[in-house]
Design a protein around this motif. Sequence first.
Motif, mmCIF file in Angstrom:
data_model
loop_
_atom_site.group_PDB
_atom_site.id
_atom_site.type_symbol
_atom_site.label_atom_id
_atom_site.label_comp_id
_atom_site.label_asym_id
_atom_site.label_seq_id
_atom_site.Cartn_x
_atom_site.Cartn_y
_atom_site.Cartn_z
ATOM 1 N N SER A 95 54.789 181.811 76.013
ATOM 2 C CA SER A 95 54.794 180.530 76.340
ATOM 3 C C SER A 95 54.270 180.076 74.683
ATOM 4 N N LEU A 96 53.849 178.579 74.439
ATOM 5 C CA LEU A 96 53.474 178.306 73.128
ATOM 6 C C LEU A 96 52.305 177.399 73.350
ATOM 7 N N ARG A 97 51.250 177.671 72.597
ATOM 8 C CA ARG A 97 50.199 176.804 72.753
ATOM 9 C C ARG A 97 49.765 176.336 71.549
ATOM 10 N N VAL A 98 49.160 175.039 71.688
ATOM 11 C CA VAL A 98 48.954 174.431 70.344
ATOM 12 C C VAL A 98 47.603 174.299 70.474
ATOM 13 N N ASN A 99 46.794 174.562 69.246
ATOM 14 C CA ASN A 99 45.268 174.566 69.156
ATOM 15 C C ASN A 99 44.960 173.273 68.040
ATOM 16 N N PHE A 100 44.101 172.366 68.477
ATOM 17 C CA PHE A 100 43.635 171.190 67.579
ATOM 18 C C PHE A 100 42.049 170.813 67.793
ATOM 19 N N VAL A 101 41.608 170.049 66.864
ATOM 20 C CA VAL A 101 40.310 169.491 66.863
ATOM 21 C C VAL A 101 40.345 167.988 66.479
ATOM 22 N N ALA A 102 39.751 167.107 67.034
ATOM 23 C CA ALA A 102 39.728 165.557 66.875
ATOM 24 C C ALA A 102 38.628 164.995 67.115
ATOM 25 N N SER A 103 38.633 163.923 66.515
ATOM 26 C CA SER A 103 37.128 163.291 66.793
ATOM 27 C C SER A 103 37.377 161.944 67.703
ATOM 28 N N LEU A 104 36.229 161.377 67.962
ATOM 29 C CA LEU A 104 36.417 160.638 69.259
ATOM 30 C C LEU A 104 37.395 159.420 69.100
ATOM 31 N N ASP A 105 37.392 158.980 67.772
ATOM 32 C CA ASP A 105 38.375 157.918 67.615
ATOM 33 C C ASP A 105 39.772 158.374 66.830
ATOM 34 N N GLY A 106 40.242 159.583 67.273
ATOM 35 C CA GLY A 106 41.377 160.173 67.119
ATOM 36 C C GLY A 106 41.654 160.836 65.645
ATOM 37 N N ALA A 107 40.741 160.874 65.024
ATOM 38 C CA ALA A 107 41.094 161.409 63.662
ATOM 39 C C ALA A 107 41.302 163.272 63.759
ATOM 40 N N GLY A 108 42.180 163.686 62.925
ATOM 41 C CA GLY A 108 42.530 164.816 62.923
ATOM 42 C C GLY A 108 41.956 165.664 61.815
ATOM 43 N N THR A 109 41.497 165.173 60.875
ATOM 44 C CA THR A 109 40.808 165.720 59.749
ATOM 45 C C THR A 109 39.486 164.702 59.461
ATOM 46 N N LEU A 110 38.821 165.371 58.449
ATOM 47 C CA LEU A 110 37.708 164.743 57.800
ATOM 48 C C LEU A 110 37.873 165.199 56.287
ATOM 49 N N GLY A 111 37.991 164.156 55.473
ATOM 50 C CA GLY A 111 38.166 164.605 53.960
ATOM 51 C C GLY A 111 39.459 165.502 53.778
ATOM 52 N N GLY A 112 40.281 165.102 54.797
ATOM 53 C CA GLY A 112 41.844 165.915 54.461
ATOM 54 C C GLY A 112 41.825 167.460 55.208
ATOM 55 N N LYS A 113 40.750 167.587 55.766
ATOM 56 C CA LYS A 113 40.523 169.232 56.364
ATOM 57 C C LYS A 113 40.023 168.992 57.843
ATOM 58 N N SER A 114 40.471 169.816 58.715
ATOM 59 C CA SER A 114 40.075 169.939 60.063
ATOM 60 C C SER A 114 38.580 170.351 60.214
ATOM 61 N N ALA A 115 38.351 171.353 59.228
ATOM 62 C CA ALA A 115 36.956 172.005 59.455
ATOM 63 C C ALA A 115 35.698 171.200 59.645
ATOM 64 N N GLY A 116 35.699 169.975 59.053
ATOM 65 C CA GLY A 116 34.548 169.173 59.285
ATOM 66 C C GLY A 116 34.533 168.535 60.723
ATOM 67 N N LEU A 117 35.553 168.791 61.538
ATOM 68 C CA LEU A 117 35.417 168.288 62.891
ATOM 69 C C LEU A 117 34.809 169.332 63.609
ATOM 70 N N SER A 118 35.047 170.521 63.177
ATOM 71 C CA SER A 118 34.778 171.720 64.247
ATOM 72 C C SER A 118 33.317 172.132 64.373
ATOM 73 N N GLY A 119 32.871 173.057 64.952
ATOM 74 C CA GLY A 119 31.709 173.435 65.241
ATOM 75 C C GLY A 119 31.551 174.917 65.724
ATOM 76 N N PRO A 120 30.405 175.673 65.943
ATOM 77 C CA PRO A 120 30.136 177.032 66.316
ATOM 78 C C PRO A 120 31.204 177.468 67.555
ATOM 79 N N GLU A 121 30.789 176.694 68.226
ATOM 80 C CA GLU A 121 31.696 177.082 69.899
ATOM 81 C C GLU A 121 33.153 176.905 69.620
ATOM 82 N N ASP A 122 33.575 175.748 69.005
ATOM 83 C CA ASP A 122 35.053 175.422 68.657
ATOM 84 C C ASP A 122 35.563 176.568 67.907
ATOM 85 N N LYS A 123 34.959 177.060 66.750
ATOM 86 C CA LYS A 123 35.384 178.054 66.136
ATOM 87 C C LYS A 123 35.474 179.488 67.127
ATOM 88 N N ARG A 124 34.268 179.552 67.893
ATOM 89 C CA ARG A 124 34.619 181.007 68.836
ATOM 90 C C ARG A 124 35.773 180.753 69.504
#
Length: 238
Positions: A27-56
Amino acid sequence: MQQLYPEPGPVDHDTLIDLYAPPPRPSLRVNFVASLDGAGTLGGKSAGLSGPEDKRVFGILRMRCDALVVGAGTVREEGYRAVRLDEPRRQWRLAHGLTEFPTLVIVSGRCDLDPAQPALADAPVRPVILTTAHAEPGALGDVADVIRAGDKRVDLIEAVRQLRERGLLQLLSEGGPTLFGSLTAAGLVDELCLTVSPLLAGPGAGRITAGPELPAPVDLTLRHALLADGQLLLRYNR
């Protein structure tokens, strides 16, 4: 962390690992994080949308895959390092019949990568570059295996077939958006793991997907929904 669906209740670490078990077939799975209003990045990177549990969960998904598939642009923009797991995750992989580290696979139609880039030069296992028949890998061939698939563009269906011939059956993609869109258009996406961050990013940032239009939407089914620190961690599959 709490599970909201299908069975509400607390989730410990071992249960979380089980919740992200891949299917018994390739199988092929895809992993992403997004804001409530659909942004895939903050300041050009996804790290600003993440958090400790998402990183886990991010770490668990890497622990459970045979290969990590990313676009060359994402490697550059996100500053990818070598894919190295901590000792407990390496031991878990070995105990479950996996190699100690997953293989990094980079999709690059032009082979415009620096062989000294840490994701390549410091990789614990030899990476793979997916490219086209006419690309000139140059010195990249010294640090990675080169798989050619497609003429003017990387033929992702053929590329995935060749990866699976190498025994890389469970694939994880972390993007970027154009690769996600291309994988979707090729009918290769079996699963989406999406973290929804409780932020309004405002206009400007792109979505988690880009690229070719689809002839029709792809239906996915919700497998589970988790809640942690205000973030929703969702797993959908075909």
